[in-house]
Structure formats: structure tokens, C-alpha cells
Motif scaffolding. Sequence first.
Motif, PDB file in Angstrom:
ATOM      1  N   GLY B 200       0.830  -1.209   0.000  1.00  0.00           N
ATOM      2  CA  GLY B 200       0.000   0.000   0.000  1.00  0.00           C
ATOM      3  C   GLY B 200       0.858   1.250   0.000  1.00  0.00           C
ATOM      4  O   GLY B 200       0.582   2.219  -0.720  1.00  0.00           O
ATOM      5  N   LEU B 201       1.918   1.214   0.801  1.00  0.00           N
ATOM      6  CA  LEU B 201       2.822   2.370   0.867  1.00  0.00           C
ATOM      7  C   LEU B 201       3.522   2.586  -0.485  1.00  0.00           C
ATOM      8  O   LEU B 201       3.675   3.723  -0.953  1.00  0.00           O
ATOM      9  N   LEU B 202       3.911   1.472  -1.115  1.00  0.00           N
ATOM     10  CA  LEU B 202       4.561   1.574  -2.434  1.00  0.00           C
ATOM     11  C   LEU B 202       3.607   2.182  -3.449  1.00  0.00           C
ATOM     12  O   LEU B 202       4.004   3.022  -4.273  1.00  0.00           O
ATOM     13  N   PHE B 203       2.347   1.783  -3.382  1.00  0.00           N
ATOM     14  CA  PHE B 203       1.342   2.330  -4.297  1.00  0.00           C
ATOM     15  C   PHE B 203       1.226   3.847  -4.088  1.00  0.00           C
ATOM     16  O   PHE B 203       1.201   4.617  -5.058  1.00  0.00           O
ATOM     17  N   ALA B 204       1.196   4.244  -2.800  1.00  0.00           N
ATOM     18  CA  ALA B 204       1.077   5.676  -2.488  1.00  0.00           C
ATOM     19  C   ALA B 204       2.274   6.446  -3.051  1.00  0.00           C
ATOM     20  O   ALA B 204       2.103   7.509  -3.668  1.00  0.00           O
ATOM     21  N   PHE B 205       3.482   5.900  -2.874  1.00  0.00           N
ATOM     22  CA  PHE B 205       4.677   6.576  -3.389  1.00  0.00           C
ATOM     23  C   PHE B 205       4.641   6.662  -4.911  1.00  0.00           C
ATOM     24  O   PHE B 205       5.017   7.689  -5.489  1.00  0.00           O
ATOM     25  N   ALA B 206       4.188   5.572  -5.551  1.00  0.00           N
ATOM     26  CA  ALA B 206       4.122   5.569  -7.019  1.00  0.00           C
ATOM     27  C   ALA B 206       3.180   6.678  -7.497  1.00  0.00           C
ATOM     28  O   ALA B 206       3.514   7.441  -8.418  1.00  0.00           O
ATOM     29  N   VAL B 207       2.027   6.794  -6.838  1.00  0.00           N
ATOM     30  CA  VAL B 207       1.039   7.800  -7.265  1.00  0.00           C
ATOM     31  C   VAL B 207       1.567   9.219  -6.990  1.00  0.00           C
ATOM     32  O   VAL B 207       1.550  10.088  -7.876  1.00  0.00           O
ATOM     33  N   VAL B 208       2.077   9.434  -5.758  1.00  0.00           N
ATOM     34  CA  VAL B 208       2.537  10.780  -5.364  1.00  0.00           C
ATOM     35  C   VAL B 208       3.649  11.266  -6.295  1.00  0.00           C
ATOM     36  O   VAL B 208       3.583  12.378  -6.840  1.00  0.00           O
ATOM     37  N   TYR B 209       4.649  10.426  -6.529  1.00  0.00           N
ATOM     38  CA  TYR B 209       5.779  10.888  -7.339  1.00  0.00           C
ATOM     39  C   TYR B 209       5.425  10.996  -8.828  1.00  0.00           C
ATOM     40  O   TYR B 209       6.002  11.801  -9.547  1.00  0.00           O
ATOM     41  N   THR B 210       4.464  10.177  -9.285  1.00  0.00           N
ATOM     42  CA  THR B 210       4.041  10.318 -10.680  1.00  0.00           C
ATOM     43  C   THR B 210       3.309  11.654 -10.859  1.00  0.00           C
ATOM     44  O   THR B 210       3.547  12.378 -11.833  1.00  0.00           O
ATOM     45  N   VAL B 211       2.447  11.986  -9.885  1.00  0.00           N
ATOM     46  CA  VAL B 211       1.715  13.260  -9.973  1.00  0.00           C
ATOM     47  C   VAL B 211       2.695  14.436  -9.887  1.00  0.00           C
ATOM     48  O   VAL B 211       2.621  15.381 -10.687  1.00  0.00           O
ATOM     49  N   ILE B 212       3.656  14.356  -8.926  1.00  0.00           N
ATOM     50  CA  ILE B 212       4.657  15.434  -8.808  1.00  0.00           C
ATOM     51  C   ILE B 212       5.440  15.557 -10.114  1.00  0.00           C
ATOM     52  O   ILE B 212       5.660  16.650 -10.634  1.00  0.00           O
ATOM     53  N   GLY B 213       5.832  14.413 -10.653  1.00  0.00           N
ATOM     54  CA  GLY B 213       6.612  14.408 -11.897  1.00  0.00           C
ATOM     55  C   GLY B 213       5.838  15.047 -13.041  1.00  0.00           C
ATOM     56  O   GLY B 213       6.361  15.899 -13.761  1.00  0.00           O
ATOM     57  N   LEU B 214       4.564  14.649 -13.187  1.00  0.00           N
ATOM     58  CA  LEU B 214       3.754  15.212 -14.274  1.00  0.00           C
ATOM     59  C   LEU B 214       3.525  16.706 -14.085  1.00  0.00           C
ATOM     60  O   LEU B 214       3.361  17.452 -15.042  1.00  0.00           O
ATOM     61  N   THR B 215       3.532  17.154 -12.815  1.00  0.00           N
ATOM     62  CA  THR B 215       3.288  18.568 -12.528  1.00  0.00           C
ATOM     63  C   THR B 215       4.520  19.420 -12.783  1.00  0.00           C
ATOM     64  O   THR B 215       4.421  20.503 -13.369  1.00  0.00           O
ATOM     65  N   ILE B 216       5.695  18.950 -12.318  1.00  0.00           N
ATOM     66  CA  ILE B 216       6.860  19.843 -12.373  1.00  0.00           C
ATOM     67  C   ILE B 216       7.921  19.487 -13.413  1.00  0.00           C
ATOM     68  O   ILE B 216       8.723  20.335 -13.756  1.00  0.00           O
ATOM     69  N   VAL B 217       7.894  18.249 -13.912  1.00  0.00           N
ATOM     70  CA  VAL B 217       8.936  17.905 -14.891  1.00  0.00           C
ATOM     71  C   VAL B 217       8.852  18.734 -16.170  1.00  0.00           C
ATOM     72  O   VAL B 217       9.883  19.153 -16.702  1.00  0.00           O
ATOM     73  N   PRO B 218       7.628  19.019 -16.673  1.00  0.00           N
ATOM     74  CA  PRO B 218       7.601  19.857 -17.885  1.00  0.00           C
ATOM     75  C   PRO B 218       8.400  21.150 -17.725  1.00  0.00           C
ATOM     76  O   PRO B 218       9.022  21.619 -18.676  1.00  0.00           O
ATOM     77  N   ALA B 219       8.422  21.700 -16.493  1.00  0.00           N
ATOM     78  CA  ALA B 219       9.181  22.941 -16.260  1.00  0.00           C
ATOM     79  C   ALA B 219      10.686  22.691 -16.317  1.00  0.00           C
ATOM     80  O   ALA B 219      11.463  23.605 -16.592  1.00  0.00           O
ATOM     81  N   ALA B 220      11.085  21.455 -16.027  1.00  0.00           N
ATOM     82  CA  ALA B 220      12.521  21.172 -15.927  1.00  0.00           C
ATOM     83  C   ALA B 220      13.147  20.780 -17.263  1.00  0.00           C
ATOM     84  O   ALA B 220      14.357  20.758 -17.397  1.00  0.00           O
ATOM     85  N   ILE B 221      12.305  20.438 -18.236  1.00  0.00           N
ATOM     86  CA  ILE B 221      12.855  20.016 -19.534  1.00  0.00           C
ATOM     87  C   ILE B 221      13.068  21.238 -20.410  1.00  0.00           C
ATOM     88  O   ILE B 221      12.131  21.965 -20.711  1.00  0.00           O
ATOM     89  N   GLU B 222      14.346  21.447 -20.773  1.00  0.00           N
ATOM     90  CA  GLU B 222      14.609  22.601 -21.645  1.00  0.00           C
ATOM     91  C   GLU B 222      14.608  22.143 -23.091  1.00  0.00           C
ATOM     92  O   GLU B 222      15.081  21.091 -23.401  1.00  0.00           O
TER      93      GLU B 222
END
Lengths: 232, 222
Positions: B200-222
Amino acid sequence: MTETTIPRGNALPRIRPWLGIAAAASFVVASVMALFWAPTDAVQGNVYRILYVHVPLAWLAYLAFVVVFLASVGWLWTKNPLFDAIAVSSAEIGVLFTGLFLVAGSIWAKPTWGVWWTWEPRLVTTAIMFVMYVGYLLLRGLSTDFSRRATRAAVFGIIAVIDVPIVHLSVLWANSLHQLPTVLRAGGSPALDSSMLLTLMVSLGAYTLIYAYFMTSRISLERARQERLWTT
Amino acid sequence: MSVPYRIALVAGRELRAERRQPDGVVAAVTFIAVLVLLESLVVGPSIARDTDVASALFWLALAFATILATMRSFDRELEDDALEGLVALPGGRDALFGGKVLSLATVLLLVAVVGGILSIVLLDLRIALPLHLLVVVLLGVLALPPIVVVDVVLALRLRARAALVPILALPVLVPQLVAATRGTSAALSGDAVGALSWAGLLFAFAVVYTVIGLTIVPAAIE
């Protein structure tokens, strides 16, 4: 490089000397209270007095990295270089205080636990937080272009803040030698004698002023560096 | 074109590239195989068979394999000058992150299966709860790539990138590695409740970091 502007006429140089005086005076008061006024602990004796250094250092480590997070969000949102200056300043000061936090904890651990270091969750997660922000500074150091460096660092600063609650709550989540939170306890008042608590609060205030003083100095330095970058 | 469709397109393209030029998979599989062999040699078979030790080394090896496969995946884009084109497409940055995560999770599943079979056979491990183990491994494989993809993107085109990515990624991966190790150990030793809690904890981490990634990674890609 994206379009950015450096706002002129910041007030930091004017408030810095006053902050320095306030920080030095409150540090002297906190030290006197910690060494002479606060009562001796019934179990640990005088050794416990390192609490008045250790806990404020922990607080500053948390504060510094939360400020990095907020400034990182600010940079990504506005692209104002002031936020990048705040982020890098807070990260450097945070790494310094986290290092001192680990050293102070180690000095306290030797007489109370009998070892300088033990593999218990609070120590390990703190060491990981330290390494994480050293990585943050490395990432900044390896990037040359200002805007890219700030953006890369901001993204990492947002991700890395997740370790702050992990460090604080690690003693609750796992069997730990480290004592449970004494001041910020869920559903309870601080578990400290009132004079000890007052001394601790004064120490926290003094160390926070030291952080503020360091921040104003470092931000001014970073702003000057940014201005040089823009004018050359 | 919807975001999930674009992500599926990029993931499909990544997997096709991996099939044509499978050096990332081969390197990751070889790496995990070497580590399983080294583990028994270095600590001795009796210690290596301990469920806690075997699980910890398996997930550490998989974390390094994730870094290796992710860096190889981005290297391929850089060598072919394909990154700029992809990023320039509408929604290309989200799709790049999502697609990389999805394709890397698929590649890692293969690496985990090979590494897991090697561990089970060479270390003669007994699996008390195979289904629970499968759930933990699946969620563990989903929880690792989002962070590693973010860190590889941050270190893109930097000198000393090979050293920087593990320094950035491994400390952030600690909770996932602890959860995956404890969950695997629980599944191997027959603790169903423990295995599912860690899953369950792994699932939570997968979801949280995927959402964070989708939110902020576009800003980091030049």
C-alpha cells in the motif's frame, strides 16, 4: 536564458546590522539560560543541556529546507531571481545546520547511548536529508546557465522537502532509540519542565535570528552575484 | 489527442526502440545478475539466503538497474537528437515523462523477473506468499522510475551526470526501497498483513511521485 529582472533597492543591507545585534544578544541570553538557569535533568544530569543546541539546530534544518521548497515554488511560478537567491542561501545554511545537528546529536549520543552513532531511524533519515541537500548544491554547482540552474534546483528542492516530515516522524513510525517528539507532540502539550521549555524557546528564537542574519548576508551576496551575471 | 494516449504513444515508441537496440535492458539484467552472484560470494550463502538480506540487495540492485536503464534511455534520445522534436510537440513534455515512466516500469518488470528468478534459484529461497510477492514487486517496479526519470531529466547534459544521478536519486528513493524490501521480506516469510501494508505504501509513493513528476517535470525540460 529566460527574461528575468533584478529588482533594485532591497532593504536587506539596512536591516542586517540590527539582525546581527539581535542574534548575538539573544544567543548570549540563551546560552546563559541553558548553562546556568535551566535546572539539571533528574536522569541525564548536565549532559542534557546540549538539548538547547541540538533542538534549535534541528528546527533550523527543517526551517531552511522548507524555505528552499517555498522559494523553489516561487521561482517556478514567477521566474523572479530573488526566489532563486533565497533558495540557494537557505540550502547552504540548511546544510551547515544539518551537519551541526548531526554532530551535536552524536556528542549527546555518546554519554547517553554509549555510542557516537547508531543505526536508528532519526539519525539515518537526518543523514539522508543532509546528503540530499548536498546533492542539491552539487546540482547547482554543475549547471552553468542561470535560468536552467535555478529551474533544475527548484524541481529538486520541491521533491527533496518530502524528507523533512519523514525525519520528524521517523521516531513514531519505527522502533527508535531516539526519544519521541518533546515539543511538537500530536495531541499534547510539550513534555518539558516549564523553565526548561522557556530556555528552549529562547534558544529557538536566538537560533532563528542567527538563521535570519545568515540569510540576509547570503541573499545579498547572491543578489550581487546575479547582478554581475546580468551586467557582464 | 488526450494525455494518456500521448503517454501510451511515447511508451510504445520507447519499447520499440528498446527492442531494436536492447542495450539498456541487457545492461540492467546483466547488472542485477552480477549483483546476485556477488552477494552470495561476498556475504556467504547462509547470510545471503536470509530473507531480509536477499530482499534488501535485490531492491538495491533494482534501484541501480533503474538508474542505468533510465540514463541509457535518455542517452539514446540525445544521440539521435530526438529529444528536442519530442519536447516541441504539444503536450510533449508530459508525454515524455509519462511515457518514459511507463516504458521503464515495463523494462524493470522484466529485469525484476530475471533478477528474482536468479535470486530464488541461486539462493534457494522459499516463497511463502507468491501472490503477495507479485503484488509487492509490481508496485515496487512502479514506485522506482518516477523519481529516477525526474533526476535524470535534471542532470541532462551536465558533466559528471553519471555520478550526480545516483546522488540525487538514491536518498529520495529510501522510503520506496525500505517499503519494497520490507514488503518482499514479509511475502517471503509468510507475513500477509505486513506485505500488503508495505505494498500500500509503495502504491502511495508511485502515485505521489508520478503526480509530482507530471506537474513539475515539464518545467525542468529545456
